[in-house]
Enzyme design. Structure first.
Site, PDB file in Angstrom:
ATOM      1  N   HIS A 128       0.720  -1.098   0.120  1.00 30.65           N
ATOM      2  CA  HIS A 128       0.088  -0.130  -0.064  1.00 30.65           C
ATOM      3  C   HIS A 128       0.879   1.331  -0.046  1.00 30.65           C
ATOM      4  CE1 HIS A 128       0.724   0.852   4.255  1.00 30.65           C
ATOM      5  NE2 HIS A 128       0.368  -0.543   4.519  1.00 30.65           N
ATOM      6  N   CYS A 140       3.081  -4.540   6.603  1.00 33.27           N
ATOM      7  CA  CYS A 140       3.149  -4.462   5.287  1.00 33.27           C
ATOM      8  C   CYS A 140       4.427  -3.723   4.530  1.00 33.27           C
ATOM      9  CB  CYS A 140       1.759  -3.615   5.164  1.00 33.27           C
ATOM     10  SG  CYS A 140       0.314  -4.370   5.576  1.00 33.27           S
TER      11      CYS A 140
END
Length: 164
Positions: A128, A140
């Site tokens: 992301h 992430c």
């Protein structure tokens, strides 16, 4: 490894001959991922989906699915829908996919602990947008917005994320 793999290196995320600056989890990389440890799991991870905010960006790839109001991601290891996309109202611990900030305007989903989640092994590992350069994630991999948007149409279900 192939040129179509996303490979995490000390300099960034390498893809199709180019290296993109990125950030990883605040807990570094680990071979023993646990829910809430803030670490990015080592391994070879398949790409299993792409989500985007249709009110903010154009569809980045033909197979991308829109993020609607009420879309959530369960991160409650005690619930049977752990590490799955769920809908509001959802009384268990979760993360909103439709955020006020731009971090999840485009989300690339990996197969980390999915589709058959081992409870407590950690929920979704996404690619992301990052908050700012060098700002770590909760596990992430995050990239600059323009880099993420340029990668999206060039990846597919055969693309792998490799975290050595």
């Amino acid at each position: 490894m192939t040129a179509d793999d996303l490979v995490l290196t000390p300099r960034g995320l390498r893809f199709q001959g180019r290296t993109y600056p990125c950030t990883i989890g605040k807990g570094g990389c680990t071979g023993h991922k646990r829910e809430g440890d803030g670490a990015t799991p080592r391994g070879v991870h398949g790409i299993v989906g792409m989500l985007y905010r249709p009110d903010r960006i154009a569809r980045p790839a033909a197979w991308a699915k829109p993020i609607h109001p009420g879309d959530l991601w369960s991160d409650d290891p005690r619930h049977e829908e752990y590490n799955m996309m769920v809908r509001a109202p959802y009384p268990h611990s979760h993360e909103r996919l439709r955020r006020a900030d731009p971090l999840y305007d485009l989300v690339i989903l990996t197969d980390w602990n999915w589709p058959y989640a081992v409870k407590g092994r950690g929920s979704a590992i996404f690619l992301h947008q990052f908050r700012r350069p060098g700002y770590p994630t909760e596990g992430c991999i995050a990239l600059r917005r323009d880099h993420l948007l340029s990668l999206a149409p060039r990846i597919g279900y055969k693309t792998r994320l490799i975290v050595p």
